[in-house]
Design an enzyme around this catalytic site. Structure first.
Site, mmCIF file in Angstrom:
data_model
loop_
_atom_site.group_PDB
_atom_site.id
_atom_site.type_symbol
_atom_site.label_atom_id
_atom_site.label_comp_id
_atom_site.label_asym_id
_atom_site.label_seq_id
_atom_site.Cartn_x
_atom_site.Cartn_y
_atom_site.Cartn_z
ATOM 1 C CB ALA A 1 -19.885 7.874 2.854
ATOM 2 N N GLY B 1 -14.672 7.713 1.984
ATOM 3 C CA GLY B 1 -14.692 8.342 3.305
ATOM 4 C C GLY B 1 -13.780 7.624 4.298
HETATM 5 C C1 3H9 Z 1 -17.909 8.151 0.012
HETATM 6 O O1 3H9 Z 1 -17.169 7.620 0.764
HETATM 7 C C2 3H9 Z 1 -18.242 9.625 0.048
HETATM 8 C C3 3H9 Z 1 -17.261 10.431 0.866
HETATM 9 O O2 3H9 Z 1 -16.177 10.831 0.078
HETATM 10 C C4 3H9 Z 1 -17.885 11.691 1.380
HETATM 11 C C5 3H9 Z 1 -18.916 11.553 2.409
HETATM 12 C C6 3H9 Z 1 -19.359 12.891 2.988
HETATM 13 N N1 3H9 Z 1 -22.049 1.679 1.655
HETATM 14 O O3 3H9 Z 1 -18.963 -5.196 -3.137
HETATM 15 P P1 3H9 Z 1 -19.344 -6.287 -2.190
HETATM 16 C C7 3H9 Z 1 -22.231 -3.351 0.634
HETATM 17 S S1 3H9 Z 1 -18.704 7.287 -1.234
HETATM 18 C C8 3H9 Z 1 -23.055 0.815 1.829
HETATM 19 O O4 3H9 Z 1 -20.198 -7.387 -2.691
HETATM 20 P P2 3H9 Z 1 -16.581 -7.109 -2.060
HETATM 21 C C9 3H9 Z 1 -22.613 -3.928 -0.717
HETATM 22 O O5 3H9 Z 1 -23.775 -3.320 -1.218
HETATM 23 C C10 3H9 Z 1 -18.225 5.602 -0.956
HETATM 24 N N2 3H9 Z 1 -22.963 -0.492 1.497
HETATM 25 O O6 3H9 Z 1 -18.047 -6.906 -1.481
HETATM 26 C C11 3H9 Z 1 -22.806 -5.386 -0.360
HETATM 27 O O7 3H9 Z 1 -24.075 -5.508 0.249
HETATM 28 P P3 3H9 Z 1 -24.933 -6.845 0.078
HETATM 29 C C12 3H9 Z 1 -16.860 5.333 -1.430
HETATM 30 C C13 3H9 Z 1 -21.823 -0.910 0.955
HETATM 31 O O8 3H9 Z 1 -15.812 -7.796 -1.009
HETATM 32 C C14 3H9 Z 1 -21.750 -5.625 0.706
HETATM 33 O O9 3H9 Z 1 -21.403 -4.342 1.214
HETATM 34 N N3 3H9 Z 1 -16.574 3.919 -1.309
HETATM 35 C C15 3H9 Z 1 -20.751 -0.051 0.727
HETATM 36 O O10 3H9 Z 1 -16.634 -7.668 -3.435
HETATM 37 C C16 3H9 Z 1 -20.504 -6.299 0.174
HETATM 38 O O11 3H9 Z 1 -20.023 -5.561 -0.952
HETATM 39 C C17 3H9 Z 1 -16.865 3.064 -2.297
HETATM 40 O O12 3H9 Z 1 -17.341 3.436 -3.349
HETATM 41 C C18 3H9 Z 1 -20.895 1.305 1.103
HETATM 42 N N4 3H9 Z 1 -19.894 2.205 0.940
HETATM 43 O O13 3H9 Z 1 -15.999 -5.625 -2.240
HETATM 44 C C19 3H9 Z 1 -16.558 1.633 -2.015
HETATM 45 N N5 3H9 Z 1 -19.754 -0.749 0.152
HETATM 46 O O14 3H9 Z 1 -24.095 -7.949 0.647
HETATM 47 C C20 3H9 Z 1 -17.706 0.766 -2.469
HETATM 48 C C21 3H9 Z 1 -20.179 -2.012 0.048
HETATM 49 O O15 3H9 Z 1 -26.206 -6.545 0.810
HETATM 50 N N6 3H9 Z 1 -17.511 -0.630 -2.135
HETATM 51 N N7 3H9 Z 1 -21.426 -2.131 0.519
HETATM 52 O O16 3H9 Z 1 -25.139 -6.977 -1.423
HETATM 53 C C22 3H9 Z 1 -16.693 -1.436 -2.833
HETATM 54 O O17 3H9 Z 1 -15.984 -1.043 -3.724
HETATM 55 C C23 3H9 Z 1 -16.714 -2.896 -2.460
HETATM 56 O O18 3H9 Z 1 -17.920 -3.153 -1.791
HETATM 57 C C24 3H9 Z 1 -15.531 -3.366 -1.564
HETATM 58 C C25 3H9 Z 1 -15.792 -4.828 -1.117
HETATM 59 C C26 3H9 Z 1 -14.235 -3.277 -2.367
HETATM 60 C C27 3H9 Z 1 -15.417 -2.528 -0.328
#
Ligand code: 3H9
Length: 692
Positions: free
Chosen positions: A63, A102
């Site tokens: 999400a 999500g």
């Molecule tokens: C959810 O899904 C709730 C649901 O169950 C229910 C809903 C009803 N949203 O980490 P990076 C941005 S909760 C917004 O440096 P990497 C991040 O801020 C979510 N932004 O890259 C950054 O921005 P900036 C569950 C996001 O390659 C840029 O993307 N999911 C999100 O080292 C690059 O990120 C998670 O918790 C997001 N969801 O790693 C996954 N994710 O460039 C969270 C990232 O402006 N994300 N951004 O600083 C991660 O674990 C890592 O970002 C990922 C990539 C592994 C995907």
């Protein structure tokens, strides 16, 4: 505005593509786009099946976290997933990169999932203080079984495609996603009934037959996640999956998700997520600054720190030379490293073969010349300026012109060390935290001459070593230890005034720290602090007495606490109470009972005051960097936000008033509120409030 979700037709297969960089998060426009595209394909008689894929580097990573805490705009993700489940034609999720949160829930709501071999899967909501709120707690147990799903959801760890295939999370691993997805969709287009995870609860049978397994899991996770709310809520949702029909389980999950979403713990953890990413950005350092990869490293000093630092390189696959002056010290260092790896292998953390491979990447040497070919040389010798300057002078004549020279000093002036070389622009500090192979914080100390490319390369290296780099400026103790020093200063006076070591520690344990200051001093060694005080000409009435009594901490079985042989649990010791009472009497301190909230304020507010000075001096780039230092270097409980976030929630006016009273009562001017605290409090702002 163009939609981030588009479709194209390949014969009778519709390919729906989400293109919402950087990670295809499921923001409102994506959800609305998905709902519209799916409705169109459902209505289109010429479409036999739908492929759902993503553009860019990854499948949906979750999400959109930036939308959390604000009113959710319809359609919600659960509505989109329900819509897919009601379609009369198959939908195939085609996965590359990371299907997270999500994103994985969306895929689990499709009829089929295929992936490439490098894909990873996870429900990491727990790290944000949340639970999977779009069906994940109900569907993943139905796919993998209740306990394996609980392990994934409560740890937030990712699994690879091999495990996903074996568990039935994906139906096929394919070499090329686009072509294979189309072929797969054609293959299953006519198959009926359409399979849905929600309809198949065969894998729940084992846990239903043995509910004790869930209770046992609940007990073990409660022990490991003190203070966090999400893990227990995830267990409750899985119990609902076992006990209730799917739709009711889903409703229960939704209720608990909203409860967590509105909790202060999750707000703090979401702040921490973005703060960590922010810390990676250095104002003025362009994101495309050229970096030089570190292919070979050298570490000088095979003591505890040097050995731990060398292990970081070996863990990341980088060959490293460990250099010592004496054969005995080198041998001891190498043996400790081997023993550490063997212990990890015995616990199942890595395979014995991997342990051997890592040991094999570390070569010992007794000559500095062995650093000649390294891309980075990290000095981890005794904390002595003369010694470090001599060493850097020698290294200057040996190492390659493009090598980075890094000092692991925890207190000393990096500029002075750099001046001992002919290339101060290639010198900086890399301050690791003990145990260096475990703790994730790396304070990168930028000297006044440090070249931007050297800084950028060291930050890139830190990420490769799986560290969290935070750039700091030159000063005594940098960010973390400089603040800690203020906390330590209060330990002595609190003890003299009447608090016991156990009461001090309990105040911080209850706050959520893994350890209190007295147990920590016992672990580090009472002699370590004593030696530092000797160097600085300082005294500590209590610790100096412990030192004189030979109570050096855990290693002698007694320090602030006593320890039973082979047991690290601290036991309060009346002998220490007597030592403290004697010191207090000698100083003429009137002793009293000190309430826990006063202990907490006395320990934490002076640190926050020091942090305000650090910010004003520009030693930290931003307030949230200080929070990151405390999460990853000192075990500050992330569910409370870091010291800056927490201070803002307590209120800077309250903190300023308390500090002023403390300074008056204790006659200590260093406790007077920093000008930044006074100013922000007067403006009604916090450290993290945006500038108006
Ligand atoms: C959810 O899904 C709730 C649901 O169950 C229910 C809903 C009803 N949203 O980490 P990076 C941005 S909760 C917004 O440096 P990497 C991040 O801020 C979510 N932004 O890259 C950054 O921005 P900036 C569950 C996001 O390659 C840029 O993307 N999911 C999100 O080292 C690059 O990120 C998670 O918790 C997001 N969801 O790693 C996954 N994710 O460039 C969270 C990232 O402006 N994300 N951004 O600083 C991660 O674990 C890592 O970002 C990922 C990539 C592994 C995907």
């Amino acid at each position: 505005m163009t939609s981030p979700v588009t479709s194209r037709l390949d014969g009778d297969i519709a390919v729906v593509t989400i293109d919402n960089p950087p990670v295809n998060a499921l923001g409102h426009a994506v959800r609305a786009g998905l709902a519209a595209e799916m409705a169109a394909h459902e209505a289109n008689g010429a479409v036999a099946a739908v492929v759902l894929a993503c553009a860019g580097r990854t499948f949906v990573a979750g999400a959109d976290i930036t939308e959390f805490g604000k009113p959710m705009q319809s359609p919600g993700l659960h509505e989109v997933i329900a819509q897919i489940g009601q379609m009369s034609k198959p939908v195939v999720a085609a996965i590359h990169g990371t299907a997270l949160g999500g994103g994985l829930e969306l895929a689990l709501g499709c009829h089929y999932r295929i992936a490439i071999a490098t894909a990873q899967f996870g429900l990491p909501e727990v790290k944000l203080g949340l639970l999977p709120g779009a069906g994940g707690t109900q569907r993943l147990p139905r796919v993998l079984g209740a306990v394996p799903a609980l392990e994934i959801m409560t740890s937030g760890e990712f699994i690879g495609s091999d495990r996903a295939l074996a568990g039935g999370l994906v139906q096929r691993i394919v070499p090329d996603l686009e072509g294979a997805a189309l072929a797969f969709a054609r293959e299953i287009a006519a198959a009926r009934p359409l399979p849905l995870v929600a309809h198949d609860d065969g894998k729940l049978a084992e846990a239903r037959a043995n509910p004790g397994s869930i209770d046992e899991f609940a007990r073990s996770i409660a022990r490991k996640s003190r203070g966090f709310k999400a893990p227990a809520a995830i267990v409750d949702c899985v119990k609902a999956a076992l006990d209730k029909p799917f739709a009711q389980g889903l409703a229960y999950e939704r209720e608990r998700f909203i409860e967590l979403m509105n909790s202060p713990e999750s707000a703090a953890q979401r702040f921490a997520f973005f703060a960590e990413r922010e810390a990676g950005k250095v104002p003025g350092l362009a994101s495309d600054t050229p970096t030089r990869p570190i292919r070979q490293a050298a570490v000088i000093g095979a003591g505890t720190m040097g050995g731990g630092i060398a292990m970081n390189f070996a863990n990341a696959g980088i060959p490293v030379t460990l250099i010592e002056t004496g054969a005995e010290a080198l041998d001891r260092g190498l043996k400790t490293i081997r023993a550490n790896y063997e212990a990890t292998a015995r616990r199942g953390g890595i395979t014995p073969a991997e342990a051997e491979a890592r040991v094999g990447r570390i070569t010992g040497s007794l000559t500095l010349d062995a650093a000649a070919t390294a891309d980075i040389v990290t000095e981890a010798v005794f904390e002595d300026m003369a010694l470090k300057k001599e060493l850097f002078g020698k290294l200057d004549r040996i190492v390659r012109p493009d090598a980075i020279l890094a000092s692991n000093t925890s207190t000393l002036d990096v500029d002075e060390i750099a001046a001992a070389t002919s290339r101060p622009e290639r010198v900086l500090g890399t301050h690791y935290f003990s145990p260096a192979n475990v703790m994730r914080l790396l304070e990168i100390v930028r000297g006044k001459a440090t070249d931007p490319g050297v800084l950028a390369s060291t930050m890139a290296m830190a990420r490769k070593l799986k560290k969290v780099p935070v750039v700091v400026g030159v000063c005594y103790g940098f960010v973390g230890n400089r603040m800690l020093h203020r906390r330590s200063g209060q330990v002595e006076s609190l003890l003299l005034e009447g608090a016991s070591p156990a009461e001090l520690d309990q105040a911080l344990l209850d706050f959520g720290f893994p350890m209190g200051p007295c147990a920590m001093a016992d672990l580090a060694g009472i002699d370590v602090g004593w030696r530092i005080r000797q160097g600085l000409g300082l005294k500590d009435a209590v610790s100096d007495r412990l030192h004189a009594a030979g109570r050096l901490g855990q290693k002698t079985g007694a320090g602030f606490f006593r320890y039973e042989p082979g047991n690290r649990a601290p036991i309060p010791d009346p002998a220490v109470d007597a030592i403290i009472a004697e010191a207090a009497a000698e100083k003429g301190v009137n002793r009293r009972t000190i309430p826990q909230d006063e202990i907490l304020a006395r320990l934490l507010y002076p640190m926050i005051n020091e942090a305000a000075h650090i910010l004003e001096e520009g030693i930290a780039l931003r307030a949230s960097d200080i929070d990151i230092v405390w999460f990853y270097g000192y075990g500050w409980p992330v569910y409370r936000g870091g010291p800056m976030y927490w201070a803002d929630h307590v209120g800077l006016a309250t903190i300023g008033d308390t500090l002023r009273k403390m300074a008056d009562r204790l006659g200590d001017d260093r406790l007077k509120p920093a000008p930044l605290i006074e100013r922000l409090a007067a403006e009604g702002r916090g450290f993290l409030s945006p500038k108006s």
